[in-house]
Design a protein around this motif. Sequence first.
Motif, PDB file in Angstrom:
ATOM      1  N   GLY A 249      -2.305  -8.937   2.580  1.00  0.00           N
ATOM      2  CA  GLY A 249      -3.579  -8.714   3.134  1.00  0.00           C
ATOM      3  C   GLY A 249      -4.231  -9.761   4.190  1.00  0.00           C
ATOM      4  O   GLY A 249      -4.729  -9.098   5.120  1.00  0.00           O
TER       5      GLY A 249
ATOM      6  N   THR B 110      -7.019   1.405  -0.628  1.00  0.00           N
ATOM      7  CA  THR B 110      -7.636   1.071   0.800  1.00  0.00           C
ATOM      8  C   THR B 110      -7.887   2.229   1.855  1.00  0.00           C
ATOM      9  O   THR B 110      -8.702   2.106   2.384  1.00  0.00           O
TER      10      THR B 110
ATOM     11  N   SER C 246       5.589  -4.540   1.276  1.00  0.00           N
ATOM     12  CA  SER C 246       4.523  -4.012   0.620  1.00  0.00           C
ATOM     13  C   SER C 246       4.424  -2.482   0.862  1.00  0.00           C
ATOM     14  O   SER C 246       3.456  -1.674   0.251  1.00  0.00           O
TER      15      SER C 246
ATOM     16  N   ALA D 112      -4.935  -8.281   8.052  1.00  0.00           N
ATOM     17  CA  ALA D 112      -6.142  -8.546   8.718  1.00  0.00           C
ATOM     18  C   ALA D 112      -6.134  -9.422   9.665  1.00  0.00           C
ATOM     19  O   ALA D 112      -7.065  -9.161  10.638  1.00  0.00           O
TER      20      ALA D 112
ATOM     21  N   VAL E 152      -6.812  -2.216   6.279  1.00  0.00           N
ATOM     22  CA  VAL E 152      -7.082  -3.572   6.170  1.00  0.00           C
ATOM     23  C   VAL E 152      -7.512  -4.280   7.270  1.00  0.00           C
ATOM     24  O   VAL E 152      -8.530  -5.206   7.267  1.00  0.00           O
TER      25      VAL E 152
ATOM     26  N   VAL F 156     -11.797  -5.537   7.190  1.00  0.00           N
ATOM     27  CA  VAL F 156     -11.955  -6.965   6.998  1.00  0.00           C
ATOM     28  C   VAL F 156     -12.544  -7.609   8.263  1.00  0.00           C
ATOM     29  O   VAL F 156     -13.695  -8.287   8.360  1.00  0.00           O
TER      30      VAL F 156
ATOM     31  N   GLY G 180       0.249 -10.432  -2.503  1.00  0.00           N
ATOM     32  CA  GLY G 180      -1.217  -9.633  -1.991  1.00  0.00           C
ATOM     33  C   GLY G 180      -2.029 -10.343  -1.153  1.00  0.00           C
ATOM     34  O   GLY G 180      -2.359  -9.991  -0.075  1.00  0.00           O
TER      35      GLY G 180
ATOM     36  N   ASP H 149      -5.662  -4.155  -5.195  1.00  0.00           N
ATOM     37  CA  ASP H 149      -4.661  -4.082  -5.951  1.00  0.00           C
ATOM     38  C   ASP H 149      -5.037  -3.955  -7.312  1.00  0.00           C
ATOM     39  O   ASP H 149      -4.419  -3.275  -8.350  1.00  0.00           O
TER      40      ASP H 149
ATOM     41  N   GLY I 221      -9.006 -11.200   3.988  1.00  0.00           N
ATOM     42  CA  GLY I 221      -8.184  -9.902   3.974  1.00  0.00           C
ATOM     43  C   GLY I 221      -7.262 -10.139   2.814  1.00  0.00           C
ATOM     44  O   GLY I 221      -6.819  -9.270   2.066  1.00  0.00           O
ATOM     45  N   GLY I 222      -6.751 -11.574   2.373  1.00  0.00           N
ATOM     46  CA  GLY I 222      -5.824 -11.687   1.181  1.00  0.00           C
ATOM     47  C   GLY I 222      -6.719 -11.526  -0.056  1.00  0.00           C
ATOM     48  O   GLY I 222      -6.122 -10.683  -0.804  1.00  0.00           O
TER      49      GLY I 222
ATOM     50  N   PHE J 177      -9.405  -9.417  -0.145  1.00  0.00           N
ATOM     51  CA  PHE J 177      -9.512  -8.002  -0.192  1.00  0.00           C
ATOM     52  C   PHE J 177      -8.470  -7.273  -0.868  1.00  0.00           C
ATOM     53  O   PHE J 177      -8.741  -6.380  -1.759  1.00  0.00           O
ATOM     54  N   LEU J 178      -7.253  -7.489  -0.547  1.00  0.00           N
ATOM     55  CA  LEU J 178      -6.087  -6.794  -1.043  1.00  0.00           C
ATOM     56  C   LEU J 178      -5.872  -7.052  -2.430  1.00  0.00           C
ATOM     57  O   LEU J 178      -5.300  -6.266  -2.971  1.00  0.00           O
TER      58      LEU J 178
END
Length: 364
Positions: free
Chosen positions: A94, A344, A285, A98, A291, A295, A90, A326, A318-319, A321-322
């Motif tokens: 992410g 999202t 994914s 982003a 995203v 972000v 993730g 999740d 971004g990482g 956030f994802l």
Amino acid sequence: MKPADRDTPAQHVRVPLRPARLRPVWLVVGLLAVVGSLVVGVSVGPVNLPPTGVARELVSLLPWVDLDSGLSERQQALLLELRLPRVVLGLLVGGLLALAGACYQGVFRNPLADPHLLGVAAGAGLGVTAVITLRRSGGGAATGALPFGTPLAAFVGAIAAVTMTYALASRGGDRAPSTLILSGVAVSAFLAAGQTFLMQRDADAIREVYSWLLGRLGTAGWRDVLLVLPYAIVTAAVVLLHRRDLDVLSVGDAEASALGLDPQRTRYLLTAAASLGTAAAVSVSGLIGFVGIIVPHTVRLLAGVGYRTILPVSALVGGAFLVLADLVARTAAAPAEVPIGVVTAFLGAPFFVLVLRTSTAARS
């Protein structure tokens, strides 16, 4: 020469060409977001793990560090074999989405540019769908055996899609943000039709492809992490090494050329790098949208407009956030799991409308 280039006086380009450097505080904020989301992501689930024990177990993974986490063997297996690879994936996905979104916005000088909205994700999706249906039909055994087969097919589709979108938006000289997005919608619809055609030819692939299209990290393992990691390293290296070039491009092609930068070559290089990252993310994914809108714009609002700041901080945030998205996806309707693309989209759709209204008002 583009109209935007003629309208920018050369004597006024010095101000935006020397943006503030990345302040350490924002890098620290991004790293804290990553660490916090990592601990929370691996701790919370159908079986909750003690955050303190999780933190100690993660620290003990570092070289020359040996801590007693207090976790049982079952808890350690759950942490290291199921949750940790999912969370790490993730973070990678992410961060790539982003970073690609921020890069596209700088390359096209368009605040609405995003891998999902430009049709890049749809192009990558068509490439992956082709690989899935070919493999299931028995004609693509060689393709399925190659570890880079799926990301490579996704990359080809992504490059084709962004080229089609940009070419369509450039006809007639209208470079309004809405024109680029409408072109991306048209290209996405065309590519979606191609996906449907491929799925109808192989009914057995429909369930697998449909599950993938909604976006998921649920089947992630360390193999997926190792698969996407090289592409993430290449994408991040190319984009971050050219972050100052994006600030130069923002003042116009004529001024950028006068400063020794080749605008077209830079655009091609950064577009290819961002598309490679998007393709790698999509290949493991599925289609996870918005995203690249949420972000970078949030980072731009809080940390400033210079790409020296926007790019690295967007990748980190971004990482995080994802991973949190999740977490919502797998706990909101437990024991069932909501596709992460739904989460999202639920957050990103109103955010996109807000950005669109702001962009339209600024052009008025």
